[in-house]
Design an enzyme around this catalytic site. Structure first.
Site, PDB file in Angstrom:
ATOM      1  N   ASP A  43      53.559  62.487  88.406  1.00 16.31           N
ATOM      2  CA  ASP A  43      53.640  61.850  87.088  1.00 16.31           C
ATOM      3  C   ASP A  43      55.089  61.458  86.801  1.00 16.31           C
ATOM      4  OD1 ASP A  43      51.623  61.953  84.361  1.00 16.31           O
ATOM      5  OD2 ASP A  43      53.769  61.621  84.038  1.00 16.31           O
ATOM      6  N   ILE A  44      55.256  60.281  86.216  1.00 22.63           N
ATOM      7  CA  ILE A  44      56.611  59.775  85.960  1.00 22.63           C
ATOM      8  C   ILE A  44      57.321  60.577  84.858  1.00 22.63           C
ATOM      9  CG2 ILE A  44      56.134  57.998  84.210  1.00 22.63           C
ATOM     10  CD1 ILE A  44      57.722  56.043  86.034  1.00 22.63           C
ATOM     11  N   GLY A 109      43.059  61.065  74.100  1.00 21.60           N
ATOM     12  CA  GLY A 109      44.464  60.965  74.490  1.00 21.60           C
ATOM     13  C   GLY A 109      44.711  60.193  75.770  1.00 21.60           C
ATOM     14  N   HIS A 116      41.975  59.551  85.934  1.00 21.58           N
ATOM     15  CA  HIS A 116      42.981  60.363  86.620  1.00 21.58           C
ATOM     16  C   HIS A 116      42.900  61.793  86.123  1.00 21.58           C
ATOM     17  CE1 HIS A 116      44.817  58.594  83.013  1.00 21.58           C
ATOM     18  NE2 HIS A 116      45.537  59.699  82.912  1.00 21.58           N
TER      19      HIS A 116
END
Ligand code: 5GP
Ligand code: ZN
Length: 129
Positions: A43-44, A109, A116
């Site tokens: 995750d970035i 959310g 994913h």
């Protein structure tokens, strides 16, 4: 999936989808794992020492779009997650462990509309969760 699966083709790929672009390599990512059907990448904006995303390569919009024909694919995804979690540095169960989260829809959310699974873990404290 068979070539007669009418549901497969229209949602196989969305050229405007961020995670389809990552699957294609049009947007770079730090890869954790890849096979024919699944991709995992960091995750970035990680919340925790370990935070990667596990995605089907095929464009499935969300958990709300999953059908029974997706069960083998999602079964593989779920079964792979613990192995990758350990390989990425999550400590062993029960003192360690990890969290798997699948945000679904606006109220759930979900920000990126390509299914994913977040796999989050490692020593606390975490930024969130
Ligand atoms: P969601 O809120 O949809 O469950 O989670 C989307 C996740 O994708 C967020 O945690 C966000 O940090 C991550 N993300 C968004 N854009 C990118 C990107 O370009 N590359 C990577 N590796 N992760 C991204
Ligand atoms: Zn997609």
């Amino acid at each position: 999936m068979t070539e007669h699966d009418d549901n497969a083709a229209p949602r196989a790929h969305d050229p405007d989808c961020l995670f389809c672009k990552i699957v294609d390599g049009r947007i770079p990512s730090r890869k954790v794992y890849e096979d024919e059907e699944l991709l995992a990448f960091h995750d970035i904006h990680p919340w925790a020492p370990v935070h990667f995303l596990l995605v089907p390569k095929r464009h499935i919009v969300s958990m709300a779009h999953v059908t029974e024909s997706d069960a083998p694919l999602l079964g593989r995804l779920m079964a792979l997650a613990p192995r990758l979690a350990r390989e990425q540095g999550c400590n062993p169960y029960p003192a360690g462990g990890f969290r798997m989260v699948v945000n679904t829809g606006a109220e759930g959310g979900q920000e990126v509309h390509h299914l994913h699974v977040h796999v989050i873990g490692g020593p606390r404290p975490w930024l969130k969760g």
